[in-house]
Motif scaffolding. Structure first.
Motif, PDB file in Angstrom:
ATOM      1  N   ASP A  39       0.858  -1.188   0.000  1.00 10.04           N
ATOM      2  CA  ASP A  39       0.000   0.000   0.000  1.00 10.04           C
ATOM      3  C   ASP A  39       0.889   1.230   0.000  1.00 10.04           C
ATOM      4  O   ASP A  39       2.123   1.129  -0.058  1.00 10.04           O
ATOM      5  CB  ASP A  39      -0.965  -0.023   1.192  1.00 10.04           C
ATOM      6  N   SER A  40       0.286   2.388   0.099  1.00  5.15           N
ATOM      7  CA  SER A  40       1.060   3.632   0.009  1.00  5.15           C
ATOM      8  C   SER A  40       1.990   3.828   1.202  1.00  5.15           C
ATOM      9  O   SER A  40       2.915   4.641   1.140  1.00  5.15           O
ATOM     10  CB  SER A  40       0.118   4.832  -0.111  1.00  5.15           C
ATOM     11  N   ASN A  41       1.743   3.055   2.282  1.00  5.38           N
ATOM     12  CA  ASN A  41       2.610   3.156   3.471  1.00  5.38           C
ATOM     13  C   ASN A  41       3.706   2.093   3.485  1.00  5.38           C
ATOM     14  O   ASN A  41       4.514   2.039   4.418  1.00  5.38           O
ATOM     15  CB  ASN A  41       1.771   3.035   4.746  1.00  5.38           C
ATOM     16  N   GLY A  42       3.683   1.227   2.481  1.00  2.00           N
ATOM     17  CA  GLY A  42       4.737   0.226   2.385  1.00  2.00           C
ATOM     18  C   GLY A  42       4.386  -1.123   2.969  1.00  2.00           C
ATOM     19  O   GLY A  42       5.245  -2.011   3.007  1.00  2.00           O
ATOM     20  N   LYS A  43       3.132  -1.318   3.399  1.00  2.00           N
ATOM     21  CA  LYS A  43       2.743  -2.625   3.922  1.00  2.00           C
ATOM     22  C   LYS A  43       2.390  -3.564   2.769  1.00  2.00           C
ATOM     23  O   LYS A  43       1.706  -3.187   1.823  1.00  2.00           O
ATOM     24  CB  LYS A  43       1.546  -2.498   4.863  1.00  2.00           C
ATOM     25  N   ILE A  44       2.898  -4.791   2.847  1.00  2.00           N
ATOM     26  CA  ILE A  44       2.725  -5.751   1.758  1.00  2.00           C
ATOM     27  C   ILE A  44       1.265  -6.197   1.662  1.00  2.00           C
ATOM     28  O   ILE A  44       0.664  -6.645   2.640  1.00  2.00           O
ATOM     29  CB  ILE A  44       3.639  -6.977   1.961  1.00  2.00           C
TER      30      ILE A  44
ATOM     31  N   ILE B 158      -1.086   8.386  -5.491  1.00  2.00           N
ATOM     32  CA  ILE B 158      -0.402   7.101  -5.319  1.00  2.00           C
ATOM     33  C   ILE B 158      -1.191   6.241  -4.345  1.00  2.00           C
ATOM     34  O   ILE B 158      -1.449   6.641  -3.203  1.00  2.00           O
ATOM     35  CB  ILE B 158       1.039   7.280  -4.808  1.00  2.00           C
ATOM     36  N   THR B 159      -1.599   5.066  -4.810  1.00  2.13           N
ATOM     37  CA  THR B 159      -2.364   4.145  -3.949  1.00  2.13           C
ATOM     38  C   THR B 159      -1.537   2.932  -3.540  1.00  2.13           C
ATOM     39  O   THR B 159      -1.758   2.347  -2.479  1.00  2.13           O
ATOM     40  CB  THR B 159      -3.613   3.657  -4.682  1.00  2.13           C
ATOM     41  N   ASN B 160      -0.602   2.564  -4.386  1.00  2.05           N
ATOM     42  CA  ASN B 160       0.200   1.366  -4.120  1.00  2.05           C
ATOM     43  C   ASN B 160       1.593   1.525  -4.750  1.00  2.05           C
ATOM     44  O   ASN B 160       1.840   2.434  -5.545  1.00  2.05           O
ATOM     45  CB  ASN B 160      -0.459   0.118  -4.742  1.00  2.05           C
ATOM     46  N   TYR B 161       2.452   0.572  -4.357  1.00  2.00           N
ATOM     47  CA  TYR B 161       3.764   0.460  -5.006  1.00  2.00           C
ATOM     48  C   TYR B 161       3.950  -0.985  -5.437  1.00  2.00           C
ATOM     49  O   TYR B 161       3.558  -1.913  -4.711  1.00  2.00           O
ATOM     50  CB  TYR B 161       4.905   0.841  -4.054  1.00  2.00           C
ATOM     51  N   VAL B 162       4.572  -1.162  -6.617  1.00  2.00           N
ATOM     52  CA  VAL B 162       4.865  -2.509  -7.064  1.00  2.00           C
ATOM     53  C   VAL B 162       6.383  -2.643  -7.241  1.00  2.00           C
ATOM     54  O   VAL B 162       7.036  -1.766  -7.816  1.00  2.00           O
ATOM     55  CB  VAL B 162       4.138  -2.845  -8.393  1.00  2.00           C
ATOM     56  N   ALA B 163       6.897  -3.738  -6.716  1.00  2.00           N
ATOM     57  CA  ALA B 163       8.335  -4.004  -6.819  1.00  2.00           C
ATOM     58  C   ALA B 163       8.550  -5.295  -7.596  1.00  2.00           C
ATOM     59  O   ALA B 163       7.965  -6.329  -7.265  1.00  2.00           O
ATOM     60  CB  ALA B 163       8.954  -4.111  -5.426  1.00  2.00           C
ATOM     61  N   ILE B 164       9.374  -5.217  -8.619  1.00  2.00           N
ATOM     62  CA  ILE B 164       9.767  -6.405  -9.388  1.00  2.00           C
ATOM     63  C   ILE B 164      11.254  -6.618  -9.150  1.00  2.00           C
ATOM     64  O   ILE B 164      12.066  -5.728  -9.434  1.00  2.00           O
ATOM     65  CB  ILE B 164       9.472  -6.205 -10.886  1.00  2.00           C
ATOM     66  N   LYS B 165      11.570  -7.799  -8.614  1.00  2.00           N
ATOM     67  CA  LYS B 165      12.947  -8.028  -8.154  1.00  2.00           C
ATOM     68  C   LYS B 165      13.476  -9.352  -8.697  1.00  2.00           C
ATOM     69  O   LYS B 165      12.735 -10.333  -8.812  1.00  2.00           O
ATOM     70  CB  LYS B 165      12.991  -8.020  -6.627  1.00  2.00           C
ATOM     71  N   PHE B 166      14.790  -9.354  -9.021  1.00  2.00           N
ATOM     72  CA  PHE B 166      15.443 -10.539  -9.561  1.00  2.00           C
ATOM     73  C   PHE B 166      16.643 -10.907  -8.685  1.00  2.00           C
ATOM     74  O   PHE B 166      17.420 -10.028  -8.280  1.00  2.00           O
ATOM     75  CB  PHE B 166      15.926 -10.289 -10.992  1.00  2.00           C
TER      76      PHE B 166
ATOM     77  N   LYS C 139       7.783  10.665  -5.060  1.00  2.00           N
ATOM     78  CA  LYS C 139       7.585  11.713  -6.061  1.00  2.00           C
ATOM     79  C   LYS C 139       6.952  11.161  -7.331  1.00  2.00           C
ATOM     80  O   LYS C 139       6.798  11.880  -8.315  1.00  2.00           O
ATOM     81  CB  LYS C 139       8.937  12.364  -6.401  1.00  2.00           C
ATOM     82  N   GLY C 140       6.602   9.852  -7.303  1.00  2.00           N
ATOM     83  CA  GLY C 140       5.959   9.246  -8.464  1.00  2.00           C
ATOM     84  C   GLY C 140       6.947   8.731  -9.495  1.00  2.00           C
ATOM     85  O   GLY C 140       6.561   8.426 -10.626  1.00  2.00           O
TER      86      GLY C 140
ATOM     87  N   ALA D 146       8.010   0.867  -8.593  1.00  2.00           N
ATOM     88  CA  ALA D 146       7.260   1.933  -9.271  1.00  2.00           C
ATOM     89  C   ALA D 146       5.955   2.210  -8.528  1.00  2.00           C
ATOM     90  O   ALA D 146       5.354   1.314  -7.925  1.00  2.00           O
ATOM     91  CB  ALA D 146       6.971   1.522 -10.709  1.00  2.00           C
ATOM     92  N   PRO D 147       5.464   3.447  -8.563  1.00  2.00           N
ATOM     93  CA  PRO D 147       4.182   3.792  -7.920  1.00  2.00           C
ATOM     94  C   PRO D 147       2.990   3.410  -8.816  1.00  2.00           C
ATOM     95  O   PRO D 147       3.105   3.387 -10.047  1.00  2.00           O
ATOM     96  CB  PRO D 147       4.268   5.299  -7.743  1.00  2.00           C
ATOM     97  N   ILE D 148       1.876   3.104  -8.182  1.00  2.00           N
ATOM     98  CA  ILE D 148       0.610   2.874  -8.892  1.00  2.00           C
ATOM     99  C   ILE D 148      -0.338   4.006  -8.492  1.00  2.00           C
ATOM    100  O   ILE D 148      -0.534   4.271  -7.298  1.00  2.00           O
ATOM    101  CB  ILE D 148      -0.008   1.516  -8.515  1.00  2.00           C
ATOM    102  N   LYS D 149      -0.945   4.663  -9.492  1.00  2.00           N
ATOM    103  CA  LYS D 149      -1.768   5.843  -9.210  1.00  2.00           C
ATOM    104  C   LYS D 149      -3.211   5.594  -9.635  1.00  2.00           C
ATOM    105  O   LYS D 149      -3.488   4.822 -10.555  1.00  2.00           O
ATOM    106  CB  LYS D 149      -1.232   7.055  -9.968  1.00  2.00           C
ATOM    107  N   ASP D 150      -4.153   6.273  -8.938  1.00  2.00           N
ATOM    108  CA  ASP D 150      -5.568   6.194  -9.331  1.00  2.00           C
ATOM    109  C   ASP D 150      -5.863   7.218 -10.417  1.00  2.00           C
ATOM    110  O   ASP D 150      -4.941   7.885 -10.920  1.00  2.00           O
ATOM    111  CB  ASP D 150      -6.475   6.397  -8.115  1.00  2.00           C
ATOM    112  N   ASN D 151      -7.145   7.359 -10.758  1.00  2.00           N
ATOM    113  CA  ASN D 151      -7.511   8.261 -11.843  1.00  2.00           C
ATOM    114  C   ASN D 151      -7.194   9.722 -11.560  1.00  2.00           C
ATOM    115  O   ASN D 151      -7.061  10.540 -12.465  1.00  2.00           O
ATOM    116  CB  ASN D 151      -9.008   8.136 -12.150  1.00  2.00           C
ATOM    117  N   GLN D 152      -7.105  10.039 -10.267  1.00  2.00           N
ATOM    118  CA  GLN D 152      -6.789  11.411  -9.902  1.00  2.00           C
ATOM    119  C   GLN D 152      -5.272  11.651  -9.777  1.00  2.00           C
ATOM    120  O   GLN D 152      -4.821  12.739  -9.411  1.00  2.00           O
ATOM    121  CB  GLN D 152      -7.455  11.787  -8.566  1.00  2.00           C
TER     122      GLN D 152
END
Length: 500
Positions: A46-51, A130-138, A96-97, A121-127
């Motif tokens: 979520d926007s606070n970093g909780k999985i 930032i509502t969420n963050y997605v992390a892709i890790k290798f 900062k998006g 990367a941040p995930i944003k709503d229509n407005q």
């Protein structure tokens, strides 16, 4: 009628929405499958970093199940390697998006450490909020370890390692200095020896490669090549590779710079050659006076038996002169040997030059009187030098004695001195026979000898000036001569006035 039309349109729109919803569900199902089966770790917070979501890849890499991860912060993977500034920079970027990219050194559930490459990367709503963050890790642990291993190996290898094929083509290159790795690769990779090296050297190395491959054994070669800093020497060691490249046999050639070693070898060779020549000269010089002593002593014995005392006295004088010359030669030779083996005790100190020169003049006055040579001592009384007293005494004794030896009766030997802020210059000049130009070139050199008879047929050893040069330089000074045949000579040397 109109109600029926509106109802039909509404029904068609509902059917269209159902079809779009079905397509959307199918698309979402595809995306979910891709995420679920991805080898990468994918985490959504979520926007606070909780999985809120962690795919199976997360469990496989970290050891934490998705149930254990939900509601936690990704900091549960912290290893302690990264400082607070590292994490602050991460959060400042994504807040900062913007997308953050970097490497984490994390810890698994079992305590094992690992490296991962992350894109957050941040995930944003229509407005645009930032509502969420997605992390892709290798997981890049093996890559990092391989790079570190290669770096250690590369730092331990010689200056250059080439992989060459049987045609003399550069297939790969490694160099200890990473800053010029690309420059070296651009110069050599894919090119033949004859394209980057002079033809004679290219042919020599081509024979070396062929020899390595044909014998399937380690080979060594030394070669000279032009480098950015001038001509240099390299030593190459080769071995055949077990694999073929482009269906061609290859060797690995490790080259290291041996320019300094070759220079030292050459200097050592020259030094040994010089000393060999010097000892040949000394052996010849020692044989002559000893031959004279043996001959004159035999004549003395016969003269005493046949002619009485008067002729014997004259012969005895010749024996004494030969013995004296031999003693001087041996004394100088012993001093030189001590200087070469580091057994000269060097103890610089402050002393008054006038007093030392006065004692040396007194010591040699009998030699001057016997030749009727005038000794003139014009050294100022207050001059002080900082040098080794005994070494300076040896230099003065040799120079003044030589001046007397090569000055005729009624001639003059003059001692003078001048000074500047750092050095005192001592001059020993004479009105003697002088030295021709070809003789001047041989002075102070161990590999050549220049020695002539004095004005009373005195013999010289040729070693005294070599000692003078070594002892003056050991004291931090310089020595030189001005001379002209038939017009006399002036030997000058400097000594420091104070400790450097």
């Amino acid at each position: 009628m109109e109600d029926r039309i509106e109802y039909g349109i509404l029904l068609e729109k509902l059917k269209q929405l159902e079809r779009e919803n079905a397509d959307l569900k199918a698309e979402n199902k595809k995306l979910l499958s891709a995420v679920e089966y991805s080898p990468a770790t994918i985490v959504i917070t979520d926007s606070n970093g909780k999985i809120e979501y962690a795919n199976p890849g997360f469990t496989e890499i970290t050891g934490y199940s998705s149930e254990e991860a939900l509601g936690e912060n990704p900091r549960l993977l912290k290893s302690g390697l990264h400082n607070m500034e590292f994490y602050k920079n991460l959060w400042d970027t994504i807040s900062k998006g913007e997308v953050w990219q970097g490497e984490f050194y994390n810890r698994k559930k079992n305590g094992e450490f690992y490296w991962e490459q992350s894109h957050i990367a941040p995930i944003k709503d229509n407005q645009g909020k930032i509502t969420n963050y997605v992390a892709i890790k290798f997981d890049i642990t093996k890559k990092i370890e391989s790079e570190q291993y290669l770096k250690v190996i590369t730092s331990a290898i010689p200056e250059l390692i080439f992989v060459m094929d049987e045609e003399g083509r550069y297939m790969d290159v490694f160099i200890a200095d990473e800053s010029i790795m690309q420059q070296v690769k651009d110069k050599y990779l894919g090119k033949l020896l004859r394209e980057v090296l002079p033809i004679p050297l290219a042919n020599k190395l081509m024979q070396f490669i062929s020899g390595t491959i044909s014998t399937n054994s380690k080979q060594t070669i030394e070669y000279e090549i032009e480098t950015d800093s001038g001509m240099g020497w390299f030593e190459g060691t080769s071995a055949v590779l077990d694999i073929k490249i482009n269906d061609k046999k290859c060797i690995i050639l490790a080259a290291r710079d041996i320019t300094e070693r070759k220079k030292n070898e050459q200097e050592l060779f020259q030094l040994n050659a010089t000393k060999d020549k010097f000892f040949t000269i000394m052996a010849h010089d020692l044989r002559n006076p000893f031959g004279a002593i043996l001959s004159f002593s035999e004549m003395l014995s016969e003269s005493l038996e046949q002619n009485g005392v008067s002729e014997a006295v004259q012969i005895a004088k010749h024996i004494h002169s030969s013995a004296e010359l031999t003693f001087d030669l041996l004394e100088n030779l012993l001093q030189w040997a001590r200087s070469q083996t580091g057994r000269i005790v060097f103890k610089p100190q402050k002393f008054i030059l006038y007093e030392l020169i006065g004692k040396t003049v007194d010591l040699l006055s009998s030699q001057a009187i016997s030749k009727e040579v005038i000794l003139v001592h014009l050294i100022p009384k207050n001059m002080v030098v900082f040098a080794d007293l005994n070494l300076t005494k040896t230099v003065l004794r040799n120079l003044i004695s030589n001046a007397i030896k090569y000055t005729p009766a009624a001639g003059k030997v003059k001692l003078t001195a001048t000074e500047n802020d750092d050095f005192v210059q001592i001059n020993v000049s004479d009105s003697g026979v002088g030295i021709p130009p070809d003789g001047l070139k041989k002075l102070f050199r161990i590999d050549s000898k220049y020695s002539t008879e004095g004005t009373n047929k005195e013999k010289g050893t040729g070693l005294g000036l070599i000692l003078c040069k070594e002892f003056v330089e050991l004291n931090g000074g310089k020595i030189w001569v001005k001379s002209e045949a038939g017009k006399g000579s002036e030997f000058s040397f400097t000594l420091p006035k104070r400790r450097k």
